[in-house]
Design a protein around this motif. Structure first.
Motif, PDB file in Angstrom:
ATOM      1  N   LEU A 244      50.806  58.139  93.895  1.00  0.00           N
ATOM      2  CA  LEU A 244      49.276  58.850  94.291  1.00  0.00           C
ATOM      3  C   LEU A 244      48.564  57.592  94.251  1.00  0.00           C
ATOM      4  CD1 LEU A 244      47.277  60.979  94.508  1.00  0.00           C
ATOM      5  CD2 LEU A 244      47.105  61.056  92.119  1.00  0.00           C
ATOM      6  N   TYR A 245      48.799  56.636  93.249  1.00  0.00           N
ATOM      7  CA  TYR A 245      47.723  55.579  93.060  1.00  0.00           C
ATOM      8  C   TYR A 245      48.122  54.386  94.097  1.00  0.00           C
ATOM      9  CZ  TYR A 245      45.473  56.795  88.688  1.00  0.00           C
ATOM     10  OH  TYR A 245      44.646  57.353  87.852  1.00  0.00           O
ATOM     11  N   GLY A 246      49.525  54.348  94.168  1.00  0.00           N
ATOM     12  CA  GLY A 246      50.001  53.347  95.293  1.00  0.00           C
ATOM     13  C   GLY A 246      49.285  53.488  96.721  1.00  0.00           C
ATOM     14  N   ASP A 247      49.289  54.992  96.859  1.00  0.00           N
ATOM     15  CA  ASP A 247      48.772  55.230  98.444  1.00  0.00           C
ATOM     16  C   ASP A 247      47.207  54.820  98.483  1.00  0.00           C
ATOM     17  OD1 ASP A 247      51.265  56.071  99.271  1.00  0.00           O
ATOM     18  OD2 ASP A 247      50.602  58.144  98.987  1.00  0.00           O
ATOM     19  N   PHE A 248      46.500  55.184  97.236  1.00  0.00           N
ATOM     20  CA  PHE A 248      45.071  55.089  97.165  1.00  0.00           C
ATOM     21  C   PHE A 248      44.801  53.602  97.092  1.00  0.00           C
ATOM     22  CE2 PHE A 248      40.900  54.647  95.202  1.00  0.00           C
ATOM     23  CZ  PHE A 248      40.227  55.933  95.465  1.00  0.00           C
ATOM     24  N   TYR A 249      45.358  52.920  96.631  1.00  0.00           N
ATOM     25  CA  TYR A 249      45.173  51.169  96.594  1.00  0.00           C
ATOM     26  C   TYR A 249      46.109  50.467  97.628  1.00  0.00           C
ATOM     27  CZ  TYR A 249      42.128  52.321  92.569  1.00  0.00           C
ATOM     28  OH  TYR A 249      41.182  52.730  91.838  1.00  0.00           O
ATOM     29  N   SER A 250      46.398  51.139  98.614  1.00  0.00           N
ATOM     30  CA  SER A 250      47.548  50.441  99.558  1.00  0.00           C
ATOM     31  C   SER A 250      46.899  49.350 100.271  1.00  0.00           C
ATOM     32  CB  SER A 250      48.166  51.390 100.493  1.00  0.00           C
ATOM     33  OG  SER A 250      47.099  52.345 101.318  1.00  0.00           O
ATOM     34  N   GLU A 251      45.490  49.507 100.520  1.00  0.00           N
ATOM     35  CA  GLU A 251      44.722  48.521 101.221  1.00  0.00           C
ATOM     36  C   GLU A 251      43.675  47.827 100.584  1.00  0.00           C
ATOM     37  OE1 GLU A 251      45.255  48.219 104.594  1.00  0.00           O
ATOM     38  OE2 GLU A 251      46.661  49.700 104.591  1.00  0.00           O
ATOM     39  N   ALA A 252      43.885  47.798  99.193  1.00  0.00           N
ATOM     40  CA  ALA A 252      42.953  47.089  98.188  1.00  0.00           C
ATOM     41  C   ALA A 252      43.488  45.778  98.039  1.00  0.00           C
ATOM     42  CB  ALA A 252      42.740  47.851  96.951  1.00  0.00           C
ATOM     43  N   ARG A 253      42.511  44.833  98.307  1.00  0.00           N
ATOM     44  CA  ARG A 253      43.046  43.368  98.072  1.00  0.00           C
ATOM     45  C   ARG A 253      43.099  42.937  96.608  1.00  0.00           C
ATOM     46  NH1 ARG A 253      42.884  40.462 102.896  1.00  0.00           N
ATOM     47  NH2 ARG A 253      43.055  41.697 104.566  1.00  0.00           N
ATOM     48  N   PHE A 254      42.113  43.608  95.744  1.00  0.00           N
ATOM     49  CA  PHE A 254      42.159  43.278  94.513  1.00  0.00           C
ATOM     50  C   PHE A 254      42.629  44.006  93.404  1.00  0.00           C
ATOM     51  CE2 PHE A 254      39.198  40.605  96.855  1.00  0.00           C
ATOM     52  CZ  PHE A 254      39.584  39.300  96.375  1.00  0.00           C
ATOM     53  N   THR A 255      43.002  45.324  93.619  1.00  0.00           N
ATOM     54  CA  THR A 255      43.208  46.303  92.636  1.00  0.00           C
ATOM     55  C   THR A 255      44.820  46.313  92.778  1.00  0.00           C
ATOM     56  OG1 THR A 255      41.066  47.342  92.603  1.00  0.00           O
ATOM     57  CG2 THR A 255      42.902  48.570  91.879  1.00  0.00           C
ATOM     58  N   HIS A 256      45.612  46.387  91.743  1.00  0.00           N
ATOM     59  CA  HIS A 256      47.181  46.326  91.957  1.00  0.00           C
ATOM     60  C   HIS A 256      47.756  47.352  90.874  1.00  0.00           C
ATOM     61  CE1 HIS A 256      46.387  42.939  94.531  1.00  0.00           C
ATOM     62  NE2 HIS A 256      45.474  42.386  93.306  1.00  0.00           N
ATOM     63  N   LEU A 257      48.545  47.817  91.068  1.00  0.00           N
ATOM     64  CA  LEU A 257      49.346  48.790  90.135  1.00  0.00           C
ATOM     65  C   LEU A 257      50.525  48.018  89.421  1.00  0.00           C
ATOM     66  CD1 LEU A 257      49.307  51.826  88.883  1.00  0.00           C
ATOM     67  CD2 LEU A 257      51.177  52.455  90.829  1.00  0.00           C
ATOM     68  N   SER A 258      50.653  48.060  88.162  1.00  0.00           N
ATOM     69  CA  SER A 258      51.643  47.136  87.474  1.00  0.00           C
ATOM     70  C   SER A 258      52.771  48.183  86.939  1.00  0.00           C
ATOM     71  CB  SER A 258      51.007  46.346  86.308  1.00  0.00           C
ATOM     72  OG  SER A 258      52.321  45.649  85.662  1.00  0.00           O
ATOM     73  N   GLU A 259      54.010  47.837  87.303  1.00  0.00           N
ATOM     74  CA  GLU A 259      55.171  48.796  86.718  1.00  0.00           C
ATOM     75  C   GLU A 259      55.082  48.478  85.087  1.00  0.00           C
ATOM     76  OE1 GLU A 259      58.654  48.227  88.580  1.00  0.00           O
ATOM     77  OE2 GLU A 259      58.027  48.825  90.284  1.00  0.00           O
ATOM     78  N   ALA A 260      54.917  47.228  84.576  1.00  0.00           N
ATOM     79  CA  ALA A 260      54.966  46.873  83.284  1.00  0.00           C
ATOM     80  C   ALA A 260      53.294  47.041  82.491  1.00  0.00           C
ATOM     81  CB  ALA A 260      55.363  45.474  83.110  1.00  0.00           C
ATOM     82  N   PRO A 261      53.552  47.227  81.383  1.00  0.00           N
ATOM     83  CA  PRO A 261      52.275  47.487  80.754  1.00  0.00           C
ATOM     84  C   PRO A 261      51.680  46.303  80.699  1.00  0.00           C
ATOM     85  CG  PRO A 261      54.024  48.193  79.343  1.00  0.00           C
ATOM     86  CD  PRO A 261      54.653  47.538  80.460  1.00  0.00           C
ATOM     87  N   ILE A 262      50.250  46.384  80.886  1.00  0.00           N
ATOM     88  CA  ILE A 262      49.303  45.011  81.164  1.00  0.00           C
ATOM     89  C   ILE A 262      48.772  44.655  79.989  1.00  0.00           C
ATOM     90  CG2 ILE A 262      48.967  45.889  83.648  1.00  0.00           C
ATOM     91  CD1 ILE A 262      46.167  47.161  82.973  1.00  0.00           C
ATOM     92  N   ALA A 263      48.067  43.548  80.234  1.00  0.00           N
ATOM     93  CA  ALA A 263      47.247  42.977  79.132  1.00  0.00           C
ATOM     94  C   ALA A 263      46.161  42.153  79.654  1.00  0.00           C
ATOM     95  CB  ALA A 263      48.129  41.649  78.376  1.00  0.00           C
ATOM     96  N   LEU A 264      45.078  42.022  78.904  1.00  0.00           N
ATOM     97  CA  LEU A 264      43.766  41.547  79.394  1.00  0.00           C
ATOM     98  C   LEU A 264      43.881  40.006  80.075  1.00  0.00           C
ATOM     99  CD1 LEU A 264      40.768  42.434  79.500  1.00  0.00           C
ATOM    100  CD2 LEU A 264      40.484  41.292  77.330  1.00  0.00           C
TER     101      LEU A 264
END
Length: 324
Positions: A244-264
């Motif tokens: 769902l998230y991958g589809d929503f942001y498929s064209e976004a240049r600056f928003t990315h879904l990470s498989e691993a937990p993220i840090a600031l």
């Protein structure tokens, strides 16, 4: 090249705008306006720009610039525009909260478009006036907009977010100076933060009836960045949520879904937003992170400018985080 003016150039957002635009191949900074520092070099307020520019602040405004950025305190942009009439072709990008809500978006014949590219890309490209989103609002919205688009915000959403001290602005206050902020964490404006209004309006544009938001903002003992966690009931699998998230942001240049937990640190000093999803029983946990001065302010303003003028969206924004 287009000519840009910056109003209120001595603060954090003004300084970041100057830093970005100095290396932007399509933009020349025409003036940096500051009534308190007129005649002084820009580097006196922003020492990180020493050697990069010899520009001076001015108290004169060129009303014929192609684009003007308003980096003024909340409530001051309205006053400034009432006394300064820019040309009919000048595009205006406001970084305050004066025009973000639908009820405030129309001002003296100007219709401001809410400048979240991941939500309003088409409108931004055709806009002349932009209301740049708030930093908390950007972080939270990017975390939960895909659920609203899928009509899946049916239950309460609990949001906890922590921001760096630069979110309070350049002028020191009782809760932003070093002695208080260092080795300290505290909450403020629980459940009533001013960014809730724009968050709810954006969600409402995608899902009319969504679950109640409980938002708890926190002050962190660091300078830049926002890390937000939001959780709500979600009946699907983690794989379905990621799709769902991958589809929503498929064209976004600056928003990315990470498989691993993220840090600031992954996003500080960049215009990127990183998102991570985690499923626990029937609850989906969404973590999102941005730099409050870039994707939460000046970087997103330049991203909007690029879209408005037909430049490459990432122009001037190819910035790398320092994770070490």
């Amino acid at each position: 090249m287009i000519k840009a003016g910056i109003i209120g150039g001595s603060g954090y957002t003004g300084g970041e705008l100057i830093r970005i635009l100095l290396t932007h191949s399509e933009v020349a900074i025409n003036f940096v306006y500051s009534t308190t520092r007129a005649g002084k070099k820009v580097s006196t307020a922003h020492p990180d720009l020493l050697g990069l520019t010899d520009m001076e602040f001015t108290d004169k405004v060129n009303l014929e610039v192609d684009v003007v950025f308003l980096c003024l305190g909340h409530g001051n942009s309205t006053t400034f525009l009432k006394t300064h009439g820019f040309s009919k072709n000048t595009k205006i990008i406001d970084l305050s909260n004066d025009f973000r809500l639908a009820g405030d978006a129309k001002f003296e014949g100007k219709q401001f478009i809410y400048g979240l590219p991941e939500l309003n890309m088409a409108q931004i490209k055709n806009a002349q006036f932009i209301a740049n989103p708030g930093c908390f609002a950007t972080t939270v919205q990017l975390g939960i907009l895909p659920l609203a688009k899928a009509q899946l915000l049916q239950h309460q959403v609990h949001i906890n977010a922590v921001t760096g001290s630069t979110g309070a602005g350049v002028s020191p206050s009782a809760t932003s100076h070093f002695s208080w902020r260092n080795n300290n964490v505290s909450w403020y404006k629980p459940f009533t933060h001013q960014h809730l209004g724009e968050i709810e309006e954006s969600l409402g544009s995608l899902q009319q009836n969504f679950g109640k938001l409980f938002f708890l903002p926190n002050r962190g003992n660091f300078t830049r960045g926002i890390l937000a966690t939001a959780y709500t009931k979600f009946n699907g699998s983690l794989e379905e949520a990621c799709e769902l998230y991958g589809d929503f942001y498929s064209e976004a240049r600056f928003t990315h879904l990470s498989e691993a937990p993220i840090a600031l640190k992954q996003v500080v000093n960049t215009n990127h937003c990183h998102i991570h999803l985690h499923k626990h029983d029937d609850v989906l946990l969404i973590t999102s992170a941005i730099d409050n001065l870039l994707k939460g302010a000046s970087g997103q303003a330049v991203q909007n400018m690029n879209l408005m003028f037909g430049f490459k969206e990432e122009q001037g924004l190819q910035l790398k985080a320092g994770v070490f």
